[in-house]
Design a protein around this motif. Structure first.
Motif, mmCIF file in Angstrom:
data_model
loop_
_atom_site.group_PDB
_atom_site.id
_atom_site.type_symbol
_atom_site.label_atom_id
_atom_site.label_comp_id
_atom_site.label_asym_id
_atom_site.label_seq_id
_atom_site.Cartn_x
_atom_site.Cartn_y
_atom_site.Cartn_z
ATOM 1 N N LEU A 14 -57.035 -0.668 -66.428
ATOM 2 C CA LEU A 14 -57.882 -0.775 -65.245
ATOM 3 C C LEU A 14 -59.342 -0.943 -65.656
ATOM 4 O O LEU A 14 -59.768 -0.418 -66.688
ATOM 5 C CB LEU A 14 -57.745 0.492 -64.381
ATOM 6 N N PRO A 15 -60.134 -1.653 -64.864
ATOM 7 C CA PRO A 15 -61.555 -1.820 -65.207
ATOM 8 C C PRO A 15 -62.316 -0.517 -65.001
ATOM 9 O O PRO A 15 -62.148 0.161 -63.989
ATOM 10 C CB PRO A 15 -62.024 -2.899 -64.217
ATOM 11 N N VAL A 16 -63.163 -0.175 -65.961
ATOM 12 C CA VAL A 16 -63.956 1.057 -65.847
ATOM 13 C C VAL A 16 -65.399 0.803 -66.285
ATOM 14 O O VAL A 16 -66.069 1.712 -66.771
ATOM 15 C CB VAL A 16 -63.337 2.222 -66.663
ATOM 16 N N VAL B 29 -63.842 2.674 -57.015
ATOM 17 C CA VAL B 29 -63.287 1.702 -56.063
ATOM 18 C C VAL B 29 -62.869 0.422 -56.785
ATOM 19 O O VAL B 29 -61.862 -0.188 -56.440
ATOM 20 C CB VAL B 29 -64.287 1.416 -54.930
ATOM 21 N N SER B 30 -63.621 0.027 -57.810
ATOM 22 C CA SER B 30 -63.229 -1.154 -58.597
ATOM 23 C C SER B 30 -61.876 -0.932 -59.260
ATOM 24 O O SER B 30 -61.014 -1.824 -59.272
ATOM 25 C CB SER B 30 -64.282 -1.462 -59.662
ATOM 26 N N ALA B 31 -61.669 0.258 -59.823
ATOM 27 C CA ALA B 31 -60.389 0.565 -60.459
ATOM 28 C C ALA B 31 -59.264 0.605 -59.431
ATOM 29 O O ALA B 31 -58.159 0.101 -59.675
ATOM 30 C CB ALA B 31 -60.473 1.890 -61.204
ATOM 31 N N ALA B 32 -59.535 1.198 -58.279
ATOM 32 C CA ALA B 32 -58.518 1.271 -57.225
ATOM 33 C C ALA B 32 -58.165 -0.115 -56.709
ATOM 34 O O ALA B 32 -56.984 -0.435 -56.500
ATOM 35 C CB ALA B 32 -59.022 2.152 -56.085
ATOM 36 N N ASP B 33 -59.173 -0.953 -56.492
ATOM 37 C CA ASP B 33 -58.920 -2.323 -56.053
ATOM 38 C C ASP B 33 -58.027 -3.056 -57.052
ATOM 39 O O ASP B 33 -57.079 -3.751 -56.678
ATOM 40 C CB ASP B 33 -60.232 -3.091 -55.901
ATOM 41 N N ALA B 34 -58.333 -2.899 -58.332
ATOM 42 C CA ALA B 34 -57.550 -3.573 -59.371
ATOM 43 C C ALA B 34 -56.113 -3.066 -59.383
ATOM 44 O O ALA B 34 -55.164 -3.847 -59.516
ATOM 45 C CB ALA B 34 -58.197 -3.360 -60.738
ATOM 46 N N ALA B 35 -55.938 -1.756 -59.241
ATOM 47 C CA ALA B 35 -54.589 -1.179 -59.251
ATOM 48 C C ALA B 35 -53.740 -1.758 -58.119
ATOM 49 O O ALA B 35 -52.558 -2.077 -58.317
ATOM 50 C CB ALA B 35 -54.670 0.341 -59.129
ATOM 51 N N LEU B 36 -54.334 -1.907 -56.943
ATOM 52 C CA LEU B 36 -53.592 -2.476 -55.810
ATOM 53 C C LEU B 36 -53.385 -3.975 -55.989
ATOM 54 O O LEU B 36 -52.296 -4.500 -55.735
ATOM 55 C CB LEU B 36 -54.344 -2.205 -54.508
#
Length: 323
Positions: free
Chosen positions: A83-85, A149-156
């Motif tokens: 995931l992006p961090v 939120v960037s990580a969550a967006d990527a996960a979805l």
């Protein structure tokens, strides 16, 4: 055996001895920099140490996992899951032990304490790690809005977990410190964003005096032919936006294409969209550092639709459904 003959990313002292190095040779190679110490008793070959911060952190995680039975968690788990961090503090490896007692620092590790049901654990690269859903929930609790939120967006977007699984993981953390913060951040998650840059552009735009932006908008001409797709925009007003980040055009490459081909193709699509009567805003990282200026640009573009006699762009559009 020389260190340059080792083909493994992370090796313990006993691994190196088992491969034929004496303890004295291990120390000599470490002093010469041929072996790099990642944590107590664990090394990597110097040539295996990447320049990229996230890839280097992954090696630290793999090394620390040799010295603890705790589950890798938080931003370190995000790195293992891919995931992006970007923007997160990666100076420590984060792990979670089952129980209570807050956080403590332990020789390069930050140890979190939390009830951790086995359903929220999995194995990645041979390492015990929190699942994607639990990892994102932890990030939403403690990281900045942009990072979490960037990580969550990527996960979805990458279908690594579902929104339902995220909500279930958050429910488990309901009474934890940071729970309310996590729920507020979760309200901003939208898996249609396809890159951290798109997520951050959306967050900046929606934080200003603008209508809520739509995402992933397919645009067609008056004959129904596909013209292109915008990262986001305000289609009823004929205003669209694209986020330009480093590496974007490399991602767009098709077999046999060069980066120049991708750039020219992108410019052609933008030209076709604007010829229908639309406005295209290009956004980059510098725009995100000056939100007021970006809001002003967007407001001026939207204001054109309020001019008497304004004609809506030709063709039609379709907005991707929320993930």
């Amino acid at each position: 055996m020389a260190a340059h003959g080792l083909g493994v990313e992370v090796l313990s002292h006993s691994d190196l001895v088992g491969l034929g190095l004496s303890p004295e040779e291990v120390q000599r190679q470490a002093r010469r920099g041929e072996l790099v110490r990642l944590c107590r008793g664990v090394y990597t070959k110097r040539d295996h140490l990447p320049a990229e911060v996230e890839k280097r952190h992954r090696l630290w995680v793999l090394a620390h996992a040799r010295n603890t039975d705790y589950a890798v968690s938080h931003v370190s788990a995000a790195v293992l899951h891919g995931l992006p961090v970007g923007g997160a503090d990666l100076r420590e490896v984060h792990v979670t032990r089952i129980g209570h007692g807050g956080q403590r620092h332990q020789a390069g590790r930050r140890v979190h304490s939390s009830p951790l049901d086995p359903q929220w654990c999995t194995v990645v690269d041979g390492v015990l790690v929190t699942t994607v859903a639990r990892t994102v929930a932890d990030l939403l609790k403690v990281e900045s809005q942009e990072v979490a939120v960037s990580a969550a967006d990527a996960a979805l977007n990458l279908k690594l977990c579902t929104r339902e699984q995220l909500n279930e993981a958050l429910a488990e953390l309901k009474f934890h410190p940071g729970g309310p913060r996590a729920r507020r951040a979760m309200a901003l998650v939208d898996g249609r964003s396809e890159s951290p840059g798109e997520t951050r552009a959306r967050l900046v735009l929606d934080a200003g005096p603008l209508p809520k932006t739509e995402l992933q908008i397919s645009i067609f001409d008056e004959y129904g032919r596909p013209v292109g797709r915008a990262d986001g925009g305000y289609p009823k007003k004929g205003v669209f936006w694209e986020y330009d980040g480093m590496g974007k055009y490399d991602v767009l490459l098709e077999p046999g294409q060069t980066t120049l081909d991708a750039i020219l193709g992108e410019k052609k699509r933008e030209s076709d969209i604007t010829e229908l009567g639309s406005t295209m805003l290009r956004i980059d990282k510098y725009d995100l550092r000056s939100p007021a200026r970006l809001w002003d640009r967007a407001l001026r573009a939207l204001a054109r639709a309020e001019i008497p006699g304004w004609l809506a762009p030709r063709g039609r559009y379709e907005v991707a459904p929320r993930i």
